[in-house]
Design a protein around this motif. Structure first.
Motif, PDB file in Angstrom:
ATOM      1  N   VAL A 170       0.920  -1.341   0.023  1.00  9.62           N
ATOM      2  CA  VAL A 170       0.095   0.214  -0.045  1.00  9.62           C
ATOM      3  C   VAL A 170       0.783   1.350  -0.087  1.00  9.62           C
ATOM      4  N   ALA A 171       1.947   1.287   0.964  1.00 10.79           N
ATOM      5  CA  ALA A 171       2.687   2.494   0.809  1.00 10.79           C
ATOM      6  C   ALA A 171       3.485   2.449  -0.604  1.00 10.79           C
ATOM      7  N   ALA A 172       3.680   1.628  -1.281  1.00 13.70           N
ATOM      8  CA  ALA A 172       4.597   1.719  -2.546  1.00 13.70           C
ATOM      9  C   ALA A 172       3.386   2.192  -3.514  1.00 13.70           C
ATOM     10  N   ALA A 173       2.352   1.696  -3.500  1.00 13.23           N
ATOM     11  CA  ALA A 173       1.312   2.305  -4.625  1.00 13.23           C
ATOM     12  C   ALA A 173       0.721   3.861  -4.370  1.00 13.23           C
ATOM     13  N   GLU A 174       0.863   4.135  -2.965  1.00 12.32           N
ATOM     14  CA  GLU A 174       0.274   5.427  -2.564  1.00 12.32           C
ATOM     15  C   GLU A 174       1.463   6.451  -2.353  1.00 12.32           C
ATOM     16  N   GLY A 175       2.618   5.932  -2.603  1.00 11.57           N
ATOM     17  CA  GLY A 175       3.644   6.822  -2.747  1.00 11.57           C
ATOM     18  C   GLY A 175       3.919   7.413  -0.956  1.00 11.57           C
ATOM     19  N   ARG A 176       3.572   6.765  -0.161  1.00 14.89           N
ATOM     20  CA  ARG A 176       3.930   7.106   1.380  1.00 14.89           C
ATOM     21  C   ARG A 176       4.980   6.193   2.024  1.00 14.89           C
ATOM     22  N   GLU A 177       5.344   6.601   3.182  1.00 16.41           N
ATOM     23  CA  GLU A 177       6.189   5.877   3.984  1.00 16.41           C
ATOM     24  C   GLU A 177       5.637   4.802   4.625  1.00 16.41           C
ATOM     25  N   PRO A 178       5.897   3.319   4.641  1.00 17.42           N
ATOM     26  CA  PRO A 178       5.595   2.259   5.183  1.00 17.42           C
ATOM     27  C   PRO A 178       5.304   2.618   6.774  1.00 17.42           C
ATOM     28  N   GLU A 179       6.042   3.328   7.443  1.00 14.64           N
ATOM     29  CA  GLU A 179       5.711   3.697   8.720  1.00 14.64           C
ATOM     30  C   GLU A 179       4.578   4.440   9.218  1.00 14.64           C
ATOM     31  N   ALA A 180       4.176   5.352   8.095  1.00 18.71           N
ATOM     32  CA  ALA A 180       2.981   6.111   8.078  1.00 18.71           C
ATOM     33  C   ALA A 180       1.698   5.017   7.938  1.00 18.71           C
ATOM     34  N   ILE A 181       1.780   3.992   7.082  1.00 21.80           N
ATOM     35  CA  ILE A 181       0.754   3.464   6.709  1.00 21.80           C
ATOM     36  C   ILE A 181       0.487   2.353   8.263  1.00 21.80           C
ATOM     37  N   ARG A 182       1.576   1.885   8.546  1.00 20.38           N
ATOM     38  CA  ARG A 182       1.315   1.072   9.680  1.00 20.38           C
ATOM     39  C   ARG A 182       0.611   1.668  10.925  1.00 20.38           C
ATOM     40  N   ALA A 183       1.295   2.793  11.221  1.00 23.12           N
ATOM     41  CA  ALA A 183       0.635   3.771  12.254  1.00 23.12           C
ATOM     42  C   ALA A 183      -0.814   4.163  11.990  1.00 23.12           C
ATOM     43  N   ALA A 184      -1.287   4.308  10.831  1.00 29.62           N
ATOM     44  CA  ALA A 184      -2.667   4.549  10.450  1.00 29.62           C
ATOM     45  C   ALA A 184      -3.523   3.180  10.777  1.00 29.62           C
ATOM     46  N   VAL A 185      -3.133   2.166  10.424  1.00 27.93           N
ATOM     47  CA  VAL A 185      -3.648   0.966  10.422  1.00 27.93           C
ATOM     48  C   VAL A 185      -3.913   0.596  11.738  1.00 27.93           C
ATOM     49  N   ALA A 186      -2.605   0.765  12.526  1.00 26.09           N
ATOM     50  CA  ALA A 186      -2.722   0.564  14.063  1.00 26.09           C
ATOM     51  C   ALA A 186      -3.888   1.167  14.759  1.00 26.09           C
ATOM     52  N   ALA A 187      -4.099   2.482  14.379  1.00 26.70           N
ATOM     53  CA  ALA A 187      -5.144   3.468  14.898  1.00 26.70           C
ATOM     54  C   ALA A 187      -6.547   3.350  14.242  1.00 26.70           C
ATOM     55  N   GLY A 188      -6.522   2.459  13.423  1.00 25.35           N
ATOM     56  CA  GLY A 188      -7.941   2.222  12.653  1.00 25.35           C
ATOM     57  C   GLY A 188      -8.246   3.265  11.467  1.00 25.35           C
ATOM     58  N   ARG A 189      -7.272   4.254  11.350  1.00 25.13           N
ATOM     59  CA  ARG A 189      -7.539   5.318  10.152  1.00 25.13           C
ATOM     60  C   ARG A 189      -7.364   4.611   8.829  1.00 25.13           C
ATOM     61  N   ILE A 190      -6.697   3.573   8.599  1.00 26.32           N
ATOM     62  CA  ILE A 190      -6.674   2.934   7.227  1.00 26.32           C
ATOM     63  C   ILE A 190      -6.965   1.419   7.624  1.00 26.32           C
ATOM     64  N   ALA A 191      -7.782   1.214   6.605  1.00 26.77           N
ATOM     65  CA  ALA A 191      -8.067  -0.519   6.455  1.00 26.77           C
ATOM     66  C   ALA A 191      -7.554  -1.130   5.390  1.00 26.77           C
ATOM     67  N   ILE A 192      -6.876  -2.381   5.526  1.00 26.78           N
ATOM     68  CA  ILE A 192      -6.293  -2.901   4.392  1.00 26.78           C
ATOM     69  C   ILE A 192      -6.945  -4.208   4.483  1.00 26.78           C
ATOM     70  N   PRO A 193      -8.061  -4.467   3.770  1.00 25.94           N
ATOM     71  CA  PRO A 193      -9.139  -5.503   3.724  1.00 25.94           C
ATOM     72  C   PRO A 193      -8.004  -6.661   2.828  1.00 25.94           C
ATOM     73  N   ALA A 194      -7.797  -7.828   3.449  1.00 29.13           N
ATOM     74  CA  ALA A 194      -6.565  -8.643   2.971  1.00 29.13           C
ATOM     75  C   ALA A 194      -6.816  -9.929   3.874  1.00 29.13           C
ATOM     76  N   ASN A 195      -7.767 -10.718   3.577  1.00 28.77           N
ATOM     77  CA  ASN A 195      -8.148 -12.282   4.037  1.00 28.77           C
ATOM     78  C   ASN A 195      -6.821 -13.025   3.954  1.00 28.77           C
ATOM     79  N   ILE A 196      -6.404 -13.590   4.787  1.00 29.79           N
ATOM     80  CA  ILE A 196      -5.143 -14.614   4.887  1.00 29.79           C
ATOM     81  C   ILE A 196      -5.408 -15.760   3.662  1.00 29.79           C
ATOM     82  N   HIS A 197      -6.461 -15.923   3.094  1.00 28.26           N
ATOM     83  CA  HIS A 197      -6.559 -16.991   2.152  1.00 28.26           C
ATOM     84  C   HIS A 197      -6.702 -16.476   0.859  1.00 28.26           C
TER      85      HIS A 197
END
Length: 456
Positions: A40-67
């Motif tokens: 997601v970070a690569a596709a959006e041109g963002r830093e991976p840590e910025a994506i991680r922090a927003a996912v942790a806070a619920g501000r970003i969702a990455i729907p990705a079933n493990i299957h």
């Protein structure tokens, strides 16, 4: 007895393991950047840590079933500094009882993937739908969503009234195990919301298909909404497979008259509470929003949803800004969608010209998807999504140079653009039949190159 049933349902579902990360939000809270977050970070041109922090806070969702092995991960939402990701677009399709033609549905899938839909919701509601769903998950790089409630009657081979809470959970589990990335669960329409709906009344009542079925079940059985009553058990299933919950808006307005009414807001308050409970259970959340709404109400609704639902990603249908355009509702929805996304919506569900009239065909899917992608892209430009204008600038440069092949390649629908151009060949090379030899671009280019312009 209700007590006995509660015990049996609870015993059938295991709680999420606290120690081992399973979901994207689990990993993010543990400080781990997953491959999905990196993508997601690569596709959006963002830093991976910025994506991680927003996912942790619920501000970003990455729907990705493990299957879901074929998935190209996509992020929905905004980073913690308030910079939005690109607005995502969803296509609805699926097998209907009246038009149970699987081949037609695959034509729609092909159009959706060709035009770059970010998500496909399989809303199949007739017969045994698992074969279509599992094949779709196997082949689709787009996120896959479902509404398990639609599938319950065909999957279970029971009448609506005979379905038990255990049965509903069984269908949710089946979809999760198949690899669905997000599921719409209408858990917010509880008894309190129903009382508000009945007391205040509506012009178009309940227009959500899933909401209407749950309402019918509640009225016939005298029970609480099973998805609300057993919400913790639903969350445990979703956590096990990393399925994002898309909290459905059973009370979305089905007409401009009903927009922002007591029932809609009562449910939205409940959805805010359910959002926090899902996050606490390690489940990613999106919240679904209104369907019909006057233009001047949209921005306020987006802000209200974000406030009540703690800045969770917002997923809207339209909104349709008027009610008198059957056959053209892809346009009414695109107008509303552009305003909604500019004001904070993160995810737009497309509407086709067939809305309110019939099941869409592949041509409808193309029209609806392109209209919604235009709305999403226009909003991305307006709200300053990094890089949103880059493609437009390349298109403008190609137009200046009258580079037709480049223009076609940059178009949202390259095949359509090329077909329209080639349907009326110009007599003057390098122009089109709109201006011909009086083409402004060609005239100025020739002058700038030191050539003599002749219009004779």
């Amino acid at each position: 007895m209700i007590e006995d049933r509660t015990t049996s349902v609870s015993a059938a579902v295991s709680a999420p393991a606290a120690a081992a990360p399973v979901t994207q939000i689990d990993y993010a809270r543990a400080g781990i950047v997953t491959p999905q977050m990196a993508a997601v970070a690569a596709a959006e041109g963002r830093e991976p840590e910025a994506i991680r922090a927003a996912v942790a806070a619920g501000r970003i969702a990455i729907p990705a079933n493990i299957h879901h092995a074929s998935l190209t991960p996509g992020g929905v939402g905004s980073t913690l500094d308030g910079v939005p990701l690109t607005t995502k677009v969803n296509v609805n399709l699926g097998i209907s009882g009246d038009l149970a033609d699987e081949a037609t549905e695959w034509e729609k899938v092909a159009v959706a993937l060709e035009l770059g839909a970010d998500a496909i919701m399989d809303l199949s509601n007739s017969g045994k739908t698992r074969a279509f769903r599992t094949k779709l998950i196997e082949q689709s790089p787009a996120m896959i969503g479902t509404v398990p409630m639609y599938d319950a009657i065909g999957y279970l081979e029971k009448s609506l009234i005979a379905i038990t809470p255990e049965d509903f959970l069984e269908v949710v589990r089946a979809h999760a195990e198949d690899g669905v990335d997000f599921v719409t669960i209408h858990a917010g329409m509880n008894r309190r919301v129903i009382e508000s709906f009945k007391e205040t009344g509506r012009l178009t009542n309940i227009v959500s298909r899933g909401g209407s079925l749950i309402f019918a079940w509640m009225e016939a059985t005298g029970r609480e909404n099973p998805f609300y009553e057993y919400y913790d058990e639903v969350l445990a299933i979703l956590h096990e497979h990393d399925v994002t919950i898309s909290l459905g808006d059973a009370m979305r307005p089905g007409s401009g008259y009903d927009a922002t009414d007591a029932a809609q807001i009562a449910e939205l308050i409940e959805l805010g509470k359910l959002t926090r409970r899902a996050w606490d259970a390690g489940v990613q959340v999106m919240v679904e929003g209104p369907g019909h709404m006057a233009l001047d109400e949209i921005a306020a609704n987006m802000k209200l949803q974000k406030r009540l639902c703690h800045d969770a990603p917002f997923y809207v249908l339209g909104p349709l800004v008027c009610d008198i355009a059957p056959g053209y509702d892809h346009i009414t929805a695109a107008i509303g969608g552009a305003v909604a996304a500019t004001a904070g919506a993160d995810f737009l569900c497309y509407v086709t010209p067939a809305e309110h009239l019939r099941l869409p065909d592949a041509a409808d899917v193309r029209e609806g998807l392109v209209a919604t992608k235009i709305a999403a892209h226009a909003a991305d430009i307006a709200k300053g999504v990094p890089g949103a204008r880059d493609r437009d600038n390349r298109m403008s440069d190609a137009r200046r140079r009258v580079a037709w092949d480049e223009m076609f390649d940059l178009a949202l629908d390259p095949a359509r653009a090329r077909a329209v151009f080639e349907s009326a060949p110009p007599s003057t090379e390098g122009t089109c039949t709109m201006c011909g030899k009086m083409c402004a671009m060609k005239t100025v280019n020739d002058i700038m190159d030191g050539l003599t312009v002749s219009l004779s």
